[in-house]
Design a protein around this motif. Sequence first.
Motif, PDB file in Angstrom:
ATOM      1  N   ASN A 195       0.558  -1.227   0.156  1.00 60.88           N
ATOM      2  CA  ASN A 195      -0.026   0.074  -0.056  1.00 60.88           C
ATOM      3  C   ASN A 195       0.874   1.199   0.013  1.00 60.88           C
ATOM      4  O   ASN A 195       0.414   2.138  -0.809  1.00 60.88           O
ATOM      5  CB  ASN A 195      -0.939  -0.074   1.230  1.00 60.88           C
ATOM      6  CG  ASN A 195      -1.989  -1.220   0.980  1.00 60.88           C
ATOM      7  OD1 ASN A 195      -2.311  -1.362   0.065  1.00 60.88           O
ATOM      8  ND2 ASN A 195      -2.289  -1.705   2.200  1.00 60.88           N
ATOM      9  N   LEU A 196       1.957   1.348   0.727  1.00 58.79           N
ATOM     10  CA  LEU A 196       2.798   2.304   0.681  1.00 58.79           C
ATOM     11  C   LEU A 196       3.434   2.650  -0.705  1.00 58.79           C
ATOM     12  O   LEU A 196       3.661   3.920  -1.194  1.00 58.79           O
ATOM     13  CB  LEU A 196       4.062   2.118   1.705  1.00 58.79           C
ATOM     14  CG  LEU A 196       3.744   2.431   3.241  1.00 58.79           C
ATOM     15  CD1 LEU A 196       4.767   1.981   4.080  1.00 58.79           C
ATOM     16  CD2 LEU A 196       3.288   3.811   3.725  1.00 58.79           C
ATOM     17  N   ILE A 197       3.967   1.627  -1.220  1.00 55.19           N
ATOM     18  CA  ILE A 197       4.457   1.813  -2.536  1.00 55.19           C
ATOM     19  C   ILE A 197       3.576   2.340  -3.743  1.00 55.19           C
ATOM     20  O   ILE A 197       3.771   3.028  -4.454  1.00 55.19           O
ATOM     21  CB  ILE A 197       5.226   0.442  -3.126  1.00 55.19           C
ATOM     22  CG1 ILE A 197       6.393   0.167  -2.151  1.00 55.19           C
ATOM     23  CG2 ILE A 197       5.554   0.318  -4.420  1.00 55.19           C
ATOM     24  CD1 ILE A 197       6.997  -1.454  -2.220  1.00 55.19           C
ATOM     25  N   ALA A 198       2.282   1.578  -3.509  1.00 51.53           N
ATOM     26  CA  ALA A 198       1.294   1.938  -4.708  1.00 51.53           C
ATOM     27  C   ALA A 198       0.711   3.266  -4.225  1.00 51.53           C
ATOM     28  O   ALA A 198       0.572   4.050  -5.629  1.00 51.53           O
ATOM     29  CB  ALA A 198       0.104   1.136  -4.394  1.00 51.53           C
ATOM     30  N   SER A 199       0.959   4.015  -3.241  1.00 53.40           N
ATOM     31  CA  SER A 199       0.661   5.416  -3.157  1.00 53.40           C
ATOM     32  C   SER A 199       1.730   6.400  -3.190  1.00 53.40           C
ATOM     33  O   SER A 199       1.337   7.563  -3.012  1.00 53.40           O
ATOM     34  CB  SER A 199       0.134   5.657  -1.666  1.00 53.40           C
ATOM     35  OG  SER A 199       1.091   5.300  -0.705  1.00 53.40           O
ATOM     36  N   GLY A 200       2.935   5.820  -3.557  1.00 53.05           N
ATOM     37  CA  GLY A 200       3.936   6.525  -3.747  1.00 53.05           C
ATOM     38  C   GLY A 200       4.688   7.051  -2.444  1.00 53.05           C
ATOM     39  O   GLY A 200       5.532   8.142  -2.279  1.00 53.05           O
ATOM     40  N   LYS A 201       4.302   6.733  -1.262  1.00 54.58           N
ATOM     41  CA  LYS A 201       4.909   7.190   0.243  1.00 54.58           C
ATOM     42  C   LYS A 201       5.935   6.443   0.476  1.00 54.58           C
ATOM     43  O   LYS A 201       6.796   6.842   1.338  1.00 54.58           O
ATOM     44  CB  LYS A 201       3.728   6.922   1.123  1.00 54.58           C
ATOM     45  CG  LYS A 201       2.533   7.789   0.976  1.00 54.58           C
ATOM     46  CD  LYS A 201       1.481   7.538   1.949  1.00 54.58           C
ATOM     47  CE  LYS A 201       0.100   8.488   1.858  1.00 54.58           C
ATOM     48  NZ  LYS A 201      -0.728   8.171   2.939  1.00 54.58           N
ATOM     49  N   ALA A 202       6.358   5.343  -0.230  1.00 49.32           N
ATOM     50  CA  ALA A 202       7.719   4.433   0.344  1.00 49.32           C
ATOM     51  C   ALA A 202       8.395   4.112  -1.364  1.00 49.32           C
ATOM     52  O   ALA A 202       7.533   3.781  -2.257  1.00 49.32           O
ATOM     53  CB  ALA A 202       7.317   3.159   0.956  1.00 49.32           C
ATOM     54  N   VAL A 203       9.706   3.918  -1.167  1.00 49.01           N
ATOM     55  CA  VAL A 203      10.407   3.646  -2.453  1.00 49.01           C
ATOM     56  C   VAL A 203      10.125   2.012  -2.391  1.00 49.01           C
ATOM     57  O   VAL A 203      10.054   1.331  -1.385  1.00 49.01           O
ATOM     58  CB  VAL A 203      11.683   4.064  -2.527  1.00 49.01           C
ATOM     59  CG1 VAL A 203      11.741   5.676  -2.428  1.00 49.01           C
ATOM     60  CG2 VAL A 203      12.672   3.243  -1.437  1.00 49.01           C
ATOM     61  N   PRO A 204      10.263   1.317  -3.645  1.00 45.21           N
ATOM     62  CA  PRO A 204      10.039   0.038  -3.740  1.00 45.21           C
ATOM     63  C   PRO A 204      11.343  -0.577  -2.941  1.00 45.21           C
ATOM     64  O   PRO A 204      12.405   0.210  -2.921  1.00 45.21           O
ATOM     65  CB  PRO A 204      10.188  -0.306  -5.092  1.00 45.21           C
ATOM     66  CG  PRO A 204       9.747   1.024  -5.822  1.00 45.21           C
ATOM     67  CD  PRO A 204      10.097   2.223  -4.922  1.00 45.21           C
TER      68      PRO A 204
END
Length: 368
Positions: free
Chosen positions: A188-197
Amino acid sequence: MPAPTPNDTLKSVEVTPDRHVRFRIWAPNAIEVKLHAEGPEATPGITPEETGKYMAGVPLTKGDQGVWEATIGPIEPGMYRYTFTVDGVSTTDPRNPLTSQSLTHASSMYEVPGADFMEYKAGVPHGVIATIYYDSSATGGQRRMHVYTPPGYENGSARLPVLYLLHGGGDSDDSWPTVGRAGAILDNLIASGKAVPMLIVMPAGHVSTDFRLTPGARMGHDAFNDDLVKVVLPYIDAHYRTVADRDHRAIAGLSMGGLQTLNIALDDSSDFAYVGVFSSGWFPNAIKEEQDTDVAQYRASGKPFRLFWVDAGKYDIALQNSHATVAVLKDAGIHVEEHESGGFHAWPNWRDYLHQFAALVFKSPEAQ
């Protein structure tokens, strides 16, 4: 064929619209049945005294058909573990296939919907959590870890940073992937752009099944430290597409894993630039020894961290240890980002801490 029983169609866990949770188990010949469940610590407004009442177990009431039942709540949205004790024998729920492994036992799991950041949602790309077995020269045997790779990793070519995520005392490498929901949180973080892969490596923190929190025990000082730094870390860099330098490595852990994180980060600051300590800190009788060993080593040769993030709950049993440890770290010249949340020494906090910490790591100083 055996004769039909109420167990054939029993719905053993049911979450009501008002977030109360009803548990049932068919045990027609039992004398006493109790429920041991996580979740009451997430009841809004509950006090430490009230949570203590649940530690001995919630008695179930026997119905006419031999079905025992109890209800708890309201429970805040999230994932929780539970077991039944039937006439003194602990057991998982025979009608529920969802389980989570700890060091010496398994627990069943239930979910109260509504925790958006930690749910596996339709329309969100999902990563993969692999179970990896490897030989460890540090412990002299075969060990297991879980490794999360983000969505698209299998078909990609990019090299990625790595978060080493450690569990607490009495748990196992299966804890963060199951009740900790690490995979869904990162999806969810990656999909929302809040965390890097990124990759998340979740190793087994115990080196034996004999875990007891006894006076004088130095948690975080055993063969696990060498296993992580000298075996697991090079294994991951050799078998996955990683960026193999300290600026692309983070280490974080909860409770016992937080103690392991503290000691490894100070001793091996050349390997990790980002550090997260969840609900943890050195015990008072260990502070002096830590100052003379791990802290002294960091003072002599340690590298500055990009982020040293610490959080513990208002009612956390480790809160005072956390505060005292932060004071020692600051005295050693480490810039610590310290927080104090609400809540207890429990998974509702630790999932939230991962959600916050993972959004901060591997960002440029300007982004932070």
